[in-house]
Design a protein around this motif. Structure first.
Motif, PDB file in Angstrom:
ATOM      1  N   SER A  40       0.854  -1.187   0.000  1.00  0.00           N
ATOM      2  CA  SER A  40       0.000   0.000   0.000  1.00  0.00           C
ATOM      3  C   SER A  40       0.885   1.231   0.000  1.00  0.00           C
ATOM      4  N   VAL A  41       0.394   2.279  -0.653  1.00  0.00           N
ATOM      5  CA  VAL A  41       1.134   3.536  -0.743  1.00  0.00           C
ATOM      6  C   VAL A  41       0.321   4.614  -0.044  1.00  0.00           C
ATOM      7  N   LEU A  42       0.965   5.339   0.876  1.00  0.00           N
ATOM      8  CA  LEU A  42       0.320   6.446   1.573  1.00  0.00           C
ATOM      9  C   LEU A  42       1.183   7.685   1.389  1.00  0.00           C
ATOM     10  N   PHE A  43       0.533   8.834   1.210  1.00  0.00           N
ATOM     11  CA  PHE A  43       1.275  10.070   0.977  1.00  0.00           C
ATOM     12  C   PHE A  43       0.656  11.201   1.782  1.00  0.00           C
ATOM     13  N   ASP A  44       1.499  11.989   2.436  1.00  0.00           N
ATOM     14  CA  ASP A  44       1.063  13.171   3.180  1.00  0.00           C
ATOM     15  C   ASP A  44       1.526  14.383   2.391  1.00  0.00           C
ATOM     16  N   ASP A  45       0.575  15.055   1.726  1.00  0.00           N
ATOM     17  CA  ASP A  45       0.952  16.177   0.870  1.00  0.00           C
ATOM     18  C   ASP A  45       1.345  17.424   1.650  1.00  0.00           C
ATOM     19  N   GLN A  46       1.077  17.442   2.950  1.00  0.00           N
ATOM     20  CA  GLN A  46       1.491  18.589   3.766  1.00  0.00           C
ATOM     21  C   GLN A  46       2.959  18.506   4.149  1.00  0.00           C
ATOM     22  N   THR A  47       3.455  17.290   4.333  1.00  0.00           N
ATOM     23  CA  THR A  47       4.859  17.107   4.716  1.00  0.00           C
ATOM     24  C   THR A  47       5.719  16.548   3.573  1.00  0.00           C
ATOM     25  N   ASN A  48       5.064  16.168   2.468  1.00  0.00           N
ATOM     26  CA  ASN A  48       5.745  15.548   1.328  1.00  0.00           C
ATOM     27  C   ASN A  48       6.439  14.246   1.738  1.00  0.00           C
ATOM     28  N   ARG A  49       5.770  13.478   2.608  1.00  0.00           N
ATOM     29  CA  ARG A  49       6.312  12.194   3.068  1.00  0.00           C
ATOM     30  C   ARG A  49       5.519  11.059   2.437  1.00  0.00           C
ATOM     31  N   LEU A  50       6.232  10.042   1.987  1.00  0.00           N
ATOM     32  CA  LEU A  50       5.648   8.853   1.388  1.00  0.00           C
ATOM     33  C   LEU A  50       5.874   7.679   2.327  1.00  0.00           C
ATOM     34  N   LEU A  51       4.859   6.849   2.493  1.00  0.00           N
ATOM     35  CA  LEU A  51       4.970   5.654   3.316  1.00  0.00           C
ATOM     36  C   LEU A  51       4.520   4.470   2.486  1.00  0.00           C
ATOM     37  N   LEU A  52       5.398   3.494   2.340  1.00  0.00           N
ATOM     38  CA  LEU A  52       5.031   2.222   1.728  1.00  0.00           C
ATOM     39  C   LEU A  52       4.796   1.243   2.860  1.00  0.00           C
ATOM     40  N   LEU A  53       3.640   0.606   2.859  1.00  0.00           N
ATOM     41  CA  LEU A  53       3.287  -0.392   3.864  1.00  0.00           C
ATOM     42  C   LEU A  53       3.178  -1.718   3.133  1.00  0.00           C
ATOM     43  N   GLU A  54       4.074  -2.629   3.443  1.00  0.00           N
ATOM     44  CA  GLU A  54       4.176  -3.879   2.706  1.00  0.00           C
ATOM     45  C   GLU A  54       4.066  -5.072   3.653  1.00  0.00           C
ATOM     46  N   GLU A  55       3.420  -6.127   3.166  1.00  0.00           N
ATOM     47  CA  GLU A  55       3.387  -7.388   3.902  1.00  0.00           C
ATOM     48  C   GLU A  55       4.131  -8.424   3.063  1.00  0.00           C
ATOM     49  N   TRP A  56       5.068  -9.119   3.708  1.00  0.00           N
ATOM     50  CA  TRP A  56       5.891 -10.132   3.064  1.00  0.00           C
ATOM     51  C   TRP A  56       5.815 -11.436   3.843  1.00  0.00           C
ATOM     52  N   LYS A  57       6.062 -12.550   3.170  1.00  0.00           N
ATOM     53  CA  LYS A  57       6.052 -13.847   3.841  1.00  0.00           C
ATOM     54  C   LYS A  57       7.137 -13.927   4.908  1.00  0.00           C
ATOM     55  N   SER A  58       8.276 -13.244   4.666  1.00  0.00           N
ATOM     56  CA  SER A  58       9.374 -13.255   5.632  1.00  0.00           C
ATOM     57  C   SER A  58      10.314 -12.089   5.357  1.00  0.00           C
ATOM     58  N   LYS A  59      11.148 -11.795   6.335  1.00  0.00           N
ATOM     59  CA  LYS A  59      12.164 -10.760   6.162  1.00  0.00           C
ATOM     60  C   LYS A  59      13.141 -11.123   5.040  1.00  0.00           C
ATOM     61  N   PRO A  60      13.603 -12.398   4.955  1.00  0.00           N
ATOM     62  CA  PRO A  60      14.487 -12.749   3.838  1.00  0.00           C
ATOM     63  C   PRO A  60      13.840 -12.524   2.463  1.00  0.00           C
ATOM     64  N   HIS A  61      12.527 -12.727   2.339  1.00  0.00           N
ATOM     65  CA  HIS A  61      11.857 -12.445   1.069  1.00  0.00           C
ATOM     66  C   HIS A  61      11.980 -10.958   0.731  1.00  0.00           C
ATOM     67  N   HIS A  62      11.736 -10.107   1.707  1.00  0.00           N
ATOM     68  CA  HIS A  62      11.832  -8.665   1.454  1.00  0.00           C
ATOM     69  C   HIS A  62      13.271  -8.261   1.136  1.00  0.00           C
ATOM     70  N   GLN A  63      14.199  -8.809   1.876  1.00  0.00           N
ATOM     71  CA  GLN A  63      15.595  -8.471   1.642  1.00  0.00           C
ATOM     72  C   GLN A  63      16.067  -8.938   0.263  1.00  0.00           C
ATOM     73  N   ALA A  64      15.529 -10.063  -0.224  1.00  0.00           N
ATOM     74  CA  ALA A  64      15.856 -10.525  -1.580  1.00  0.00           C
ATOM     75  C   ALA A  64      15.314  -9.540  -2.611  1.00  0.00           C
ATOM     76  N   TYR A  65      14.133  -8.993  -2.337  1.00  0.00           N
ATOM     77  CA  TYR A  65      13.561  -7.994  -3.239  1.00  0.00           C
ATOM     78  C   TYR A  65      14.428  -6.727  -3.259  1.00  0.00           C
ATOM     79  N   ILE A  66      14.826  -6.257  -2.084  1.00  0.00           N
ATOM     80  CA  ILE A  66      15.674  -5.063  -1.999  1.00  0.00           C
ATOM     81  C   ILE A  66      16.994  -5.301  -2.748  1.00  0.00           C
TER      82      ILE A  66
END
Length: 96
Positions: A40-66
């Motif tokens: 999911s992508v969330l954006f605060d246009d007042q602060t210009n901050r972006l937040l990606l909220l992601e669910e992964w099967k495991s930390k190693p899966h996410h780290q492989a993606y990175i």
């Protein structure tokens, strides 16, 4: 058990429209990467901050993606829209 990942970053002034186009192009690949469950992508246009909220099967899966996007140039493209590197945090769901 899955893990939740947050990536928070500042967006350069005036870059949000181009970033939005970039994310629309790239998010299908994120969502189809092995181990990805949701993004999911969330954006605060007042602060210009972006937040990606992601669910992964495991930390190693996410780290492989990175590692993959760090190698193929996508991370460098993403960082071009940002004021700095994203702050990455890992969380486990707690059943309370």
């Amino acid at each position: 058990m899955s893990i939740w990942v947050t990536l928070e970053m500042g967006v350069k002034a005036g870059a949000y429209e181009s970033l939005s186009v970039f994310l629309n192009e790239k998010l299908p690949a994120v969502r189809s990467f092995e181990g990805a469950m949701s993004v999911s992508v969330l954006f605060d246009d007042q602060t210009n901050r972006l937040l990606l909220l992601e669910e992964w099967k495991s930390k190693p899966h996410h780290q492989a993606y990175i590692a993959a996007i760090s190698t193929n140039g996508v991370m460098e493209q993403l960082l071009a829209f940002m004021t700095g590197a994203p702050e990455v945090k890992y969380f486990q769901r707690v059943m309370i």
